[in-house]
Each structure stands twice: as C-alpha cells, then as structure tokens.
Design a protein around this motif. Structure first.
Motif, mmCIF file in Angstrom:
data_model
loop_
_atom_site.group_PDB
_atom_site.id
_atom_site.type_symbol
_atom_site.label_atom_id
_atom_site.label_comp_id
_atom_site.label_asym_id
_atom_site.label_seq_id
_atom_site.Cartn_x
_atom_site.Cartn_y
_atom_site.Cartn_z
ATOM 1 N N PHE A 149 -5.609 -1.593 -5.634
ATOM 2 C CA PHE A 149 -6.358 -2.591 -4.877
ATOM 3 C C PHE A 149 -6.708 -1.941 -3.551
ATOM 4 C CE2 PHE A 149 -3.235 -3.587 -1.650
ATOM 5 C CZ PHE A 149 -2.036 -3.285 -2.263
ATOM 6 N N PRO B 232 -6.174 7.856 -7.746
ATOM 7 C CA PRO B 232 -5.438 8.861 -8.514
ATOM 8 C C PRO B 232 -6.102 10.230 -8.537
ATOM 9 C CG PRO B 232 -5.363 6.784 -9.671
ATOM 10 C CD PRO B 232 -6.274 6.580 -8.498
ATOM 11 N N MET C 11 0.288 12.449 2.236
ATOM 12 C CA MET C 11 -0.101 11.159 1.678
ATOM 13 C C MET C 11 0.731 9.998 2.193
ATOM 14 S SD MET C 11 -1.054 12.213 -2.253
ATOM 15 C CE MET C 11 -0.834 10.561 -2.885
ATOM 16 N N LEU C 12 2.022 10.236 2.398
ATOM 17 C CA LEU C 12 2.917 9.115 2.667
ATOM 18 C C LEU C 12 3.312 8.980 4.141
ATOM 19 C CD1 LEU C 12 3.906 7.050 0.608
ATOM 20 C CD2 LEU C 12 6.005 8.380 0.350
ATOM 21 N N ARG D 142 -2.198 17.316 -5.415
ATOM 22 C CA ARG D 142 -1.126 17.975 -6.185
ATOM 23 C C ARG D 142 -1.528 19.398 -6.554
ATOM 24 N NH1 ARG D 142 -0.820 13.234 -8.753
ATOM 25 N NH2 ARG D 142 -1.820 14.007 -10.633
ATOM 26 N N ARG E 248 3.201 17.359 0.304
ATOM 27 C CA ARG E 248 2.360 16.309 -0.286
ATOM 28 C C ARG E 248 2.774 14.958 0.255
ATOM 29 N NH1 ARG E 248 3.566 18.130 -6.404
ATOM 30 N NH2 ARG E 248 2.458 20.141 -6.369
ATOM 31 N N SER F 27 1.606 7.115 -6.561
ATOM 32 C CA SER F 27 0.549 8.051 -6.943
ATOM 33 C C SER F 27 0.924 9.503 -6.644
ATOM 34 C CB SER F 27 -0.797 7.679 -6.309
ATOM 35 O OG SER F 27 -0.754 7.819 -4.923
ATOM 36 N N LEU F 28 1.995 9.699 -5.882
ATOM 37 C CA LEU F 28 2.532 11.055 -5.662
ATOM 38 C C LEU F 28 3.263 11.568 -6.896
ATOM 39 C CD1 LEU F 28 4.153 10.994 -2.091
ATOM 40 C CD2 LEU F 28 2.651 12.788 -2.927
ATOM 41 N N ALA G 152 -5.190 12.057 -5.451
ATOM 42 C CA ALA G 152 -3.799 12.510 -5.556
ATOM 43 C C ALA G 152 -3.709 13.744 -6.450
ATOM 44 C CB ALA G 152 -2.910 11.383 -6.089
ATOM 45 N N LEU H 96 -5.555 1.392 2.685
ATOM 46 C CA LEU H 96 -6.235 1.641 1.425
ATOM 47 C C LEU H 96 -5.303 2.422 0.521
ATOM 48 C CD1 LEU H 96 -9.806 2.849 2.468
ATOM 49 C CD2 LEU H 96 -9.203 0.742 1.280
ATOM 50 N N VAL H 97 -5.367 2.167 -0.780
ATOM 51 C CA VAL H 97 -4.596 3.017 -1.679
ATOM 52 C C VAL H 97 -5.369 4.315 -1.893
ATOM 53 C CG1 VAL H 97 -3.509 1.073 -2.839
ATOM 54 C CG2 VAL H 97 -5.590 2.030 -3.774
ATOM 55 N N ILE H 98 -4.670 5.322 -2.333
ATOM 56 C CA ILE H 98 -5.310 6.610 -2.578
ATOM 57 C C ILE H 98 -5.669 6.704 -4.052
ATOM 58 C CG2 ILE H 98 -4.908 9.113 -2.567
ATOM 59 C CD1 ILE H 98 -3.164 8.731 -0.103
ATOM 60 N N GLU I 178 -9.557 4.499 -14.188
ATOM 61 C CA GLU I 178 -8.289 3.799 -14.374
ATOM 62 C C GLU I 178 -8.454 2.284 -14.412
ATOM 63 O OE1 GLU I 178 -8.209 7.565 -12.738
ATOM 64 O OE2 GLU I 178 -8.875 5.770 -11.686
ATOM 65 N N GLU J 158 -5.654 6.949 4.505
ATOM 66 C CA GLU J 158 -5.584 5.690 3.753
ATOM 67 C C GLU J 158 -4.408 4.793 4.134
ATOM 68 O OE1 GLU J 158 -6.499 8.536 2.518
ATOM 69 O OE2 GLU J 158 -8.077 8.288 1.014
ATOM 70 N N LEU J 159 -3.201 5.374 4.255
ATOM 71 C CA LEU J 159 -2.032 4.542 4.561
ATOM 72 C C LEU J 159 -2.218 3.814 5.891
ATOM 73 C CD1 LEU J 159 0.838 3.625 3.827
ATOM 74 C CD2 LEU J 159 1.698 5.708 4.906
ATOM 75 N N ILE K 224 0.860 4.197 -2.811
ATOM 76 C CA ILE K 224 0.594 5.608 -2.501
ATOM 77 C C ILE K 224 1.778 6.470 -2.932
ATOM 78 C CG2 ILE K 224 0.267 7.268 -0.617
ATOM 79 C CD1 ILE K 224 -1.449 5.155 0.784
ATOM 80 N N VAL L 64 0.850 -1.196 0.000
ATOM 81 C CA VAL L 64 0.000 0.000 0.000
ATOM 82 C C VAL L 64 0.886 1.247 0.000
ATOM 83 C CG1 VAL L 64 -1.692 1.318 1.340
ATOM 84 C CG2 VAL L 64 -1.916 -1.163 1.150
ATOM 85 N N TYR L 65 1.936 1.207 0.833
ATOM 86 C CA TYR L 65 2.887 2.330 0.895
ATOM 87 C C TYR L 65 3.454 2.646 -0.490
ATOM 88 C CZ TYR L 65 6.681 5.301 2.588
ATOM 89 O OH TYR L 65 7.518 6.363 2.813
#
Lengths: 240, 239
Positions: free
Chosen positions: A235, B139, B159-160, B146, B155, A219-220, B142, B135-137, B226, B130-131, A216, A212-213
């Motif tokens: 996913f 697009p 997000m991270l 941005r 950012r 996606s940055l 994102a 869960l993924v973020i 996507e 999410e992290l 993400i 997941v990391y």
C-alpha cells in the motif's frame, strides 16, 4: 520466564531467570503472546528491545524436554513440535510494526541465535558471551527457516560457513568482523542494554509509520518471508 | 528534460534544468527515447553510455505531487521506469552513472541501474527516502538493492533507516565505485572511465547479454506484477 515492560516508547522484552532460557512450548507460547501484545500497542516511535537475565540470552530449544518423552520417536516429535511452533515467533518479529533490537546479555545458541537474528539490530557483549550454532556438534538437522535466516542476515560465504558448519563459538569482536552483529563494543549486560536504548531513542525519534516499516523490512528478506508464509502488504500513503 | 550528446564513442545523457528531475511520464519518455536513439546508432555496440544531470539533483524520484493529483499516474510512472531499467539492463554497452547531485528513491534506483556509479563527495547523497515519506518500497526496487549492495547490514541501513548515503559511505557499501571532488570532476572521471572501456573493445552485444544474465533475478522481479494474482512475465527487453 518472559516479561514485557513498557518504558515510554520502548517495549522491553526480557527472558527472565538465571537459567538457559530454553524454548519449550510454554516459553514459546509466552513469547508469542507478548509479541502480540507489543504489536497491539504499537504506535509511531515504538521500538522493541529483547534481552535476558544471567549468563544466557538463550541456549535454544528445550532438548531435555524432548528427551523426557521417553522414546526416540517421542523425542523427535517433541523437537519437531518446537521447531514448528517457533516459526511464528520469527514471523511475528519480522512482522512487528516497529524497529527491533536484540541486546545479548550472554550466550545465544541455535534457536537462541535465531531469535537474536530475527531482530533488525543485534548488539552483544565485548567481554562475554558467544554465538553458537550447535546443531552440527549435536547431530541435529537444520530447519529450513534457520538456514534461510542465516542466508538473509549473514552476507559472506565464509561467515556463513563459520556460523553453520564450523560449530565455532563466536565471540563479540569476531561476530562484528563477520558482519553477524552490529556491535560488540560494551562490557557487561547493562552496558549492552544501555547502548541499545541509545539506538532505540534515535530510531524512535524518527516517528516512522510502523506498518510501512514492517513492510519495508519484509521486502528485505523475500526468501525468508516466503518460507514463513509472510506476505508484504502493498500500500502507499505518502506523507507530503 | 534530457539531452543526448555523442563524444567519440561516448553517449552523454544529461537530465537538464535546475529542478529535481522528477521521474514523471514526460521525463521517462524523454530518457527512453534517448536510449532508443542510442540503440539505433550503428556504432552502439562499441560505445559507452554516461548518464548525468545538471544542478543540485541527479533525480529526486517519482513525481509524487503528480501522482497525488492523479493516482493512475503512479502505475504509469512505475511501469515506464520498469521498462527503462529493463532497457538499461539489456543495453549493448557499458553504462556509467555520474551522480552529481542527490539521487532519491526511484532516482537512486536509476543510478544503481548503471554498471558503474561515480559520485561527487563534496555534496549530495543517495537516499531510499520511502520510509521517511511513508511509502513502501516496491519489490523490484528491493531486488535491485539486493543485487547491487552485498552486505545485509548495508541493505538494512539503506532501506530500513533511510540513510542519506554520502559518496564515502557509498564506497564502503560498494554502491559507489569511485568518488570525486566536484560535479565537473565526476563527469571527467566518467569520461575517462568510458574511454578506457571503449579501448577494451568489448562487443557490446556480448556485454549486454552477460549483464542480463547477471541481473536475471532483477529482470524477473521487474517483469512480475505483484498486485495481480496471476504473474505476467514480460521479457523486459526492448529490442
């Protein structure tokens, strides 16, 4: 030339030897293989720290090796080979299922600076070491993924100009002010590594899911990922 | 669910009740319907929208428990929020989020979908969770980040590291425009800002068009799916 060590949750990738840690095909292949090893052993709470011995983090591609080909065409081909084979190293770091930290023990120039910027966090020394995109000074052109990396990681147009166009040797304090690195608070290489270990422990304690990391993280940087041919895996498995 | 009030030229959209204001299909429909009502008001192009909430939460994101019970609703909620955000982006009037409680994930995105973000500094945070919940973020989330957050390091922090962004940090990052001592003061601040914007007398249709141009990349990402190999383009506009 390059070792991977495991210390608890931490993967420590070290560019060894008291030299410029230039990237020639052998060095690149070694780094790639060690990153693959780290990836295969990754689990929740893993973190990568990349550092080096001596005066240089890395001074970039092995231009001497390129010139040793004996001809201008030969040199151009060798350079092109290194540029192309380094791309997967950047991709591997962007794809790595764990947080990544570059602990700059010394100078990071050209491809060496790209290696540093490929990490999620960059710490450098306060007392020594510069960041330097040497291409403008030695008349080399900029690979597309280098420029994309600068655009992705450096936010202001003034900072990008200083890095790419000015041929400036940027020291720690200025690098922080320009938003290129996260920290330049420590003197000595040991001080920087210690600081990155501190950060690594905080990140490790989160026990994030590495896949997941990585998703993400990618996606940055959609522009850079596209150039590198990296796809974000979509996913969702919520932990409720 | 949500109420809509008109005060002079200000539309006040409130997410009501003491709960988490999870963006489930019902609440999303309710908000969308309020926006439709706003659009159909004859004086809408000389108005301002203020979105706020009651209680501890602005919005805690999608209704994940609901999605767990019926996975198809995950897509429904995402689709409805995309539509709503595209609607807000093309809305012919300035928009203000008065963030008086926690805004997480999709809730954070909803707040960011406004032109101005005003926030209380005594409590509450903005949080891309999410992290932390694996869960993924998406697009398009994102893309909004941005657009609205200028510094790559900020950012990354949002997000991270799933940073819980207080109003003070939000001001530093440029996500939050101004901060206030309490929920009530935040809403008052939004009303004052709204009245000032009304006084400027900008033509809402021109304003909305400019905002769409500015956020073109975000609209493009909202409109693309996507998970399908053929990208389908939706204009996103609800006119």
């Amino acid at each position: 030339m390059c070792t991977l060590e495991k210390r608890g949750n931490l993967f420590l990738l070290t560019l060894t030897g008291d030299n410029e840690h230039r990237f020639n095909p052998d060095a690149i292949a070694t780094i790639l293989s060690l990153l693959a090893q780290a990836k295969s052993q990754a689990k929740r709470g893993s973190v990568l720290i990349t550092t080096g011995h001596g005066k240089f983090f890395s001074n970039g591609f092995d231009l001497a090796w390129a010139q040793a080909s004996g001809s201008l065409t030969g040199a151009a081909e060798r350079l092109h080979q290194m540029v192309e084979s380094f791309k997967p190293v950047v991709a591997a770091l962007l794809d790595l299922p764990m947080p990544t930290i570059a602990a700059l023990n010394g100078h990071a120039a050209a491809a060496g600076l790209m290696l540093a910027l490929s990490h999620d966090y960059v710490f450098m020394r306060k007392d020594r070491g510069v960041l330097y995109m040497s291409e403008v000074d030695i008349g080399l052109s900029m690979p597309d993924y280098f420029a994309a990396m600068v655009r992705s990681k450096i936010g202001t147009s003034a900072a990008r100009r200083e890095v790419l166009l000015s041929g400036k040797k940027i020291r720690g304090e200025e690098a922080v002010a320009l938003g290129i690195v996260d920290s330049a608070a420590h003197d000595s290489a040991e001080g920087v590594v210690e600081a990155t270990v501190g950060l690594a422990e905080k990140l490790a304690a989160k026990k994030w899911n590495g896949d997941v990391y990585a998703s993400i993280r990618k996606s940055l940087y959609p522009e850079l990922c596209e150039i590198l041919g990296l796809k974000a895996t979509i996913f969702a498995t919520p932990k409720l | 669910m949500c109420t809509l009030e008109k005060r002079g030229q200000l539309f006040l959209l409130k997410l009501t009740g003491d709960g988490e204001h999870r963006l489930n299909p019902t609440l999303l429909d309710s908000i969308t319907s309020a926006i439709t009502q706003i659009r159909s008001d004859p004086s809408s192009s000389q108005s301002v929208l203020i979105t706020t909430s009651h209680g501890k939460f602005f919005s805690n994101g999608y209704d994940l428990a609901l999605a767990d019970s019926d996975p198809s609703l995950r897509v429904v909620m995402d689709s409805k929020l995309r539509s709503l955000v595209a609607d807000l982006i093309s809305l012919p009037m300035p928009t203000i989020a008065a963030v008086t409680g926690h805004a997480s994930a999709a809730g954070f995105v909803l707040a960011m979908s406004h032109d101005y973000v005003l926030m209380r500094r005594d409590r509450g945070f903005l949080y891309m969770s999410e992290l932390d919940i694996e869960l993924v973020i998406p697009p398009w989330f994102a893309a909004m980040i941005r657009m609205k957050i200028g510094s790559p390091a900020a950012r990354r922090d949002v997000m991270l590291t799933a940073e819980k962004v207080t109003a003070e940090r939000g001001l530093e990052m440029g996500i939050v425009d101004s901060s206030y001592g309490s929920a009530a003061e935040t809403v008052e601040g939004a009303v004052r800002l709204g009245e000032e914007l009304v006084r400027r007398g900008v033509d809402g249709h021109v304003y909305g068009g400019m905002r769409e141009a500015l956020l073109k990349q975000v609209l493009h990402t909202i409109g693309s799916n996507e998970s399908v190999s053929n990208r389908m383009r939706n204009s996103g506009s609800k006119l």
